[in-house]
Design a protein around this motif. Structure first.
Motif, PDB file in Angstrom:
ATOM      1  N   ASP A  39     -16.968 -18.029  -1.254  1.00  0.00           N
ATOM      2  CA  ASP A  39     -16.943 -17.896  -2.720  1.00  0.00           C
ATOM      3  C   ASP A  39     -18.285 -17.424  -3.275  1.00  0.00           C
ATOM      4  O   ASP A  39     -18.339 -16.722  -4.292  1.00  0.00           O
ATOM      5  CB  ASP A  39     -16.567 -19.242  -3.361  1.00  0.00           C
TER       6      ASP A  39
ATOM      7  N   ASP B  21      -5.114 -20.699 -12.983  1.00  0.00           N
ATOM      8  CA  ASP B  21      -5.725 -21.157 -14.236  1.00  0.00           C
ATOM      9  C   ASP B  21      -5.626 -22.670 -14.352  1.00  0.00           C
ATOM     10  O   ASP B  21      -6.504 -23.327 -14.905  1.00  0.00           O
ATOM     11  CB  ASP B  21      -5.016 -20.507 -15.431  1.00  0.00           C
TER      12      ASP B  21
ATOM     13  N   ASN C 281      -1.937 -23.558  -6.466  1.00  0.00           N
ATOM     14  CA  ASN C 281      -3.079 -23.500  -5.569  1.00  0.00           C
ATOM     15  C   ASN C 281      -3.455 -22.050  -5.261  1.00  0.00           C
ATOM     16  O   ASN C 281      -2.639 -21.150  -5.417  1.00  0.00           O
ATOM     17  CB  ASN C 281      -2.760 -24.225  -4.258  1.00  0.00           C
ATOM     18  N   ARG C 282      -4.684 -21.858  -4.833  1.00  0.00           N
ATOM     19  CA  ARG C 282      -5.179 -20.511  -4.562  1.00  0.00           C
ATOM     20  C   ARG C 282      -4.269 -19.773  -3.577  1.00  0.00           C
ATOM     21  O   ARG C 282      -3.788 -20.343  -2.605  1.00  0.00           O
ATOM     22  CB  ARG C 282      -6.589 -20.559  -3.981  1.00  0.00           C
ATOM     23  N   THR C 283      -4.038 -18.498  -3.849  1.00  0.00           N
ATOM     24  CA  THR C 283      -3.119 -17.706  -3.035  1.00  0.00           C
ATOM     25  C   THR C 283      -3.785 -17.248  -1.730  1.00  0.00           C
ATOM     26  O   THR C 283      -4.972 -17.472  -1.503  1.00  0.00           O
ATOM     27  CB  THR C 283      -2.609 -16.486  -3.816  1.00  0.00           C
TER      28      THR C 283
ATOM     29  N   THR D 169     -18.433 -13.689  -3.679  1.00  0.00           N
ATOM     30  CA  THR D 169     -17.446 -12.988  -4.499  1.00  0.00           C
ATOM     31  C   THR D 169     -18.082 -12.537  -5.812  1.00  0.00           C
ATOM     32  O   THR D 169     -19.139 -13.028  -6.204  1.00  0.00           O
ATOM     33  CB  THR D 169     -16.225 -13.887  -4.796  1.00  0.00           C
TER      34      THR D 169
ATOM     35  N   VAL E 103     -12.673 -13.917 -13.872  1.00  0.00           N
ATOM     36  CA  VAL E 103     -11.870 -14.045 -12.661  1.00  0.00           C
ATOM     37  C   VAL E 103     -12.718 -13.498 -11.516  1.00  0.00           C
ATOM     38  O   VAL E 103     -13.684 -12.772 -11.746  1.00  0.00           O
ATOM     39  CB  VAL E 103     -10.534 -13.266 -12.763  1.00  0.00           C
ATOM     40  N   ARG E 104     -12.360 -13.829 -10.302  1.00  0.00           N
ATOM     41  CA  ARG E 104     -13.159 -13.397  -9.152  1.00  0.00           C
ATOM     42  C   ARG E 104     -12.327 -12.617  -8.140  1.00  0.00           C
ATOM     43  O   ARG E 104     -11.110 -12.772  -8.068  1.00  0.00           O
ATOM     44  CB  ARG E 104     -13.801 -14.608  -8.458  1.00  0.00           C
TER      45      ARG E 104
ATOM     46  N   GLU F 150       0.953 -11.490  -4.970  1.00  0.00           N
ATOM     47  CA  GLU F 150      -0.362 -11.639  -5.581  1.00  0.00           C
ATOM     48  C   GLU F 150      -0.618 -10.540  -6.616  1.00  0.00           C
ATOM     49  O   GLU F 150      -1.357 -10.752  -7.577  1.00  0.00           O
ATOM     50  CB  GLU F 150      -1.441 -11.598  -4.499  1.00  0.00           C
TER      51      GLU F 150
ATOM     52  N   ARG G  87      -7.060 -17.319  -7.957  1.00  0.00           N
ATOM     53  CA  ARG G  87      -7.338 -18.714  -8.293  1.00  0.00           C
ATOM     54  C   ARG G  87      -6.512 -19.087  -9.519  1.00  0.00           C
ATOM     55  O   ARG G  87      -6.560 -18.388 -10.534  1.00  0.00           O
ATOM     56  CB  ARG G  87      -8.827 -18.898  -8.586  1.00  0.00           C
TER      57      ARG G  87
ATOM     58  N   GLU H 123      -5.025 -25.711 -11.770  1.00  0.00           N
ATOM     59  CA  GLU H 123      -4.903 -26.082 -10.354  1.00  0.00           C
ATOM     60  C   GLU H 123      -4.225 -27.439 -10.220  1.00  0.00           C
ATOM     61  O   GLU H 123      -4.534 -28.381 -10.954  1.00  0.00           O
ATOM     62  CB  GLU H 123      -6.275 -26.109  -9.687  1.00  0.00           C
TER      63      GLU H 123
END
Length: 566
Positions: free
Chosen positions: A379, A402, A325-327, A382, A393-394, A308, A400, A404
């Motif tokens: 979320d 760029d 997909n989200r890590t 965040t 970015v969060r 990450e 997340r 998906e």
């Protein structure tokens, strides 16, 4: 009871620690509470050892207490007793052994070979997936009163040893008629090093692809650098880095990989902890390989930690488009610490922050629910940060992407097929009947092969729990308890009829996913992890989207730019 020296010394150390801490002023409440509780722990153990009706195992009891204590922290803070070399192997990526993945095999209540590693002593000696381990150097590897996990650990310990020593295995190898023949293999142990780059190659005319399985090996960035340079020499004008399933590893190796694509002297990671020594700043220290080459990074829910850092830093610096997909969301740093008597532990000492200033840790382990459980940060809580170019970015929930890509559904039946070794056993029989499968690109599981697989399941009376049936049963019980069943019995009966277990229907409905799993297991027997990756690449939505993104130069640039209305 006879005390061994190690036990006495351990308790003495606890006692001394308590005595030393009592030297602090009683007004210092925290130090007093620490000293008090250590003294109580010491006293409880002594009373237990002296008066408990049965003899207790001091190491077992104290190890259990340590594990219970660490359970109050996070999953990454762990204790390793003297005989456990896991931490050393994790940080070096090397160990002495035969180089083979093993697993408990339920039908035989033994441990089976799952995959000899490519180029390992096990592979060179002819060990095969499906071989059942009966004896190692004359010692019976039967389960006895061990749990499956304990037996697997016991077999693993006996397979490992100093490089150059020999290991004599008595095996039972499956045959075409599902019986077993006894075999004996003599294997010379070697230094086993996990391969951080199981595959790299060209996936399009001028697009290079590098699969990176881990950063947990000292010097793994050199393997990645070699792959990158070779691909550029082969004509790659853009690169896909595949970090899916990469659980992370060494922070320094992650920074080195980011350095391949960004200038020297760029700040990549800042760590911050409770004590000053836990804080550090990591900057790129070398000249980059290529600061202009278009880059996409594939990620998924199993991309974590150092992986990450790589994906998040390249995103924060607007240097790569993240696809998938989200890590996982692990923003914590662990440091190995040596303890008395050759034991050790891994301690979470800090959180890390990537170039935008965000920490992507998804779970705050300091905030536990009343039952001790923890939950991901929603979320809505965040915070927005900004990339170098100003893109939003969060923090607090992983990286997340760029771009998906909708994750493929994992059907419930697949879990049982894998857990019950149905796919594993079919692949074993297939490879006995087909000793050569040709090149991976030409291999496929045919309709006839899939029919054979279905027949095998029926012969074995394969069944599995369906969540819909379980949920309906629970709903019926609740309806009966609350008095609603009388007016809804017909509806329940109709729904029950629709949800009747139908194996053929499920095998046909999820044939694509099941065939894919079968193909990967068969290919792995011939081409190891390299073959599995090649097989997956035949129908890989993430990779397809990454290639499309790299080919669309205008779109690629737009993704990495701040929208005009900002």
């Amino acid at each position: 009871m006879k005390w061994n020296t190690k036990s006495l010394l351990f308790i003495a150390c606890v006692g001394l620690a308590g005595s030393a801490l009592f030297g602090f002023s009683k007004g210092d409440d925290r130090n007093f509470r620490i000293a008090k509780n250590l003294d109580v722990f010491n006293a409880v153990f002594k009373e237990l050892d002296m008066f408990y009706v049965d003899t207790i195992d001091p190491e077992k009891v104290i190890n259990y207490s340590i594990e219970a204590m660490l359970a109050q922290t996070d999953p990454y803070t762990e204790y390793y007793p003297e005989e456990d070399n896991t931490l050393k192997e994790m940080t070096s990526g090397k160990f002495g052994g035969i180089g083979s993945v093993i697993r408990y095999y339920t039908p035989r209540k033994r441990v089976a070979i799952i995959e000899p590693s490519e180029g390992s002593p096990a592979a060179e000696a002819g060990l095969q997936a499906g071989d059942i381990i009966m004896e190692i150097n004359g010692k019976d590897m039967a389960q006895g009163d061990r749990t499956p996990n304990e037996l697997t650990s016991y077999v693993s310990d006996n397979l490992r040893g100093d490089p150059g020593t020999t290991c004599v295995l008595k095996l039972e190898r499956p045959t075409a008629d599902s019986t077993y023949i006894p075999m004996e293999l003599k294997i010379t142990r070697g230094t086993i090093r996990t391969n951080p780059v199981p595959y790299y190659g060209m996936v399009d005319k001028n697009i290079g692809y590098i699969a990176i399985s881990t950063f947990a090996i000292e010097g793994c960035s050199k393997d990645i650098k070699k792959a990158l340079i070779e691909l550029k020499q082969q004509g790659a004008t853009s690169i896909v880095l595949d970090l899916r399933g990469n659980g992370g590893g060494l922070l320094s190796e992650a920074v080195n990989v980011v350095n391949f694509f960004v200038p020297k002297g760029k700040e990549i990671v800042v760590t911050k902890g409770k004590i000053k020594q836990a804080g550090s700043t990591y900057k790129t220290s070398n000249e980059p390989i290529d600061m202009e080459i278009p880059l996409t990074v594939l990620v998924d829910g199993a991309t974590a930690s150092a992986a990450e850092i790589v994906s998040g830093s390249l995103q924060d610096l607007d240097r790569a488009v993240i696809v998938g997909n989200r890590t996982y969301g692990k923003g914590l740093v662990q440091v190995p610490r040596e303890l008395p008597y050759n034991s050790s532990m891994k301690v979470t000492t800090a959180k890390y922050y990537i170039p935008s200033g965000r920490c992507i840790q998804a779970i705050d382990y300091a905030k536990r629910n009343a039952d001790g459980s923890v939950a991901r940060i929603p979320d809505s809580l965040t915070t927005v940060f900004h990339t170098a170019a100003g893109r939003e970015v969060r923090d607090g929930g992983g990286i997340r992407p760029d771009v998906e890509v909708k994750a493929e559904r994992f059907p419930n039946i697949m879990f049982y097929l894998l857990n019950d070794d149905m796919i594993f056993d079919y692949a074993t029989q297939y490879c006995i009947k087909h000793p050569n499968i040709g090149e991976v690109k030409d291999f496929s599981v045919t309709d006839a092969d899939y029919d054979d697989f279905k027949q095998m399941l029926k012969k074995r009376n394969f069944t599995y729990d369906r969540q819909s049936e379980k949920s309906l049963k629970n709903l019926k019980e609740i309806a009966e308890f609350e008095g609603y069943m009388e007016g809804a019995s017909e509806e329940f009966a109709a729904l029950e009829k629709k949800l009747t277990h139908n194996l053929d229907h499920e095998l046909n409905r999820f044939s694509k996913q099941i065939r894919k799993a079968i193909a990967e297991e068969i290919v792995k027997r011939h081409y190891f992890q390299r073959g599995v990756i090649l097989e997956r690449m035949k129908d890989d939505a993430d990779l397809t989207k990454a290639i499309e993104t790299l080919k669309d130069k205008e779109g690629y640039t737009k993704i990495l730019s701040v929208p005009a209305d900002k």
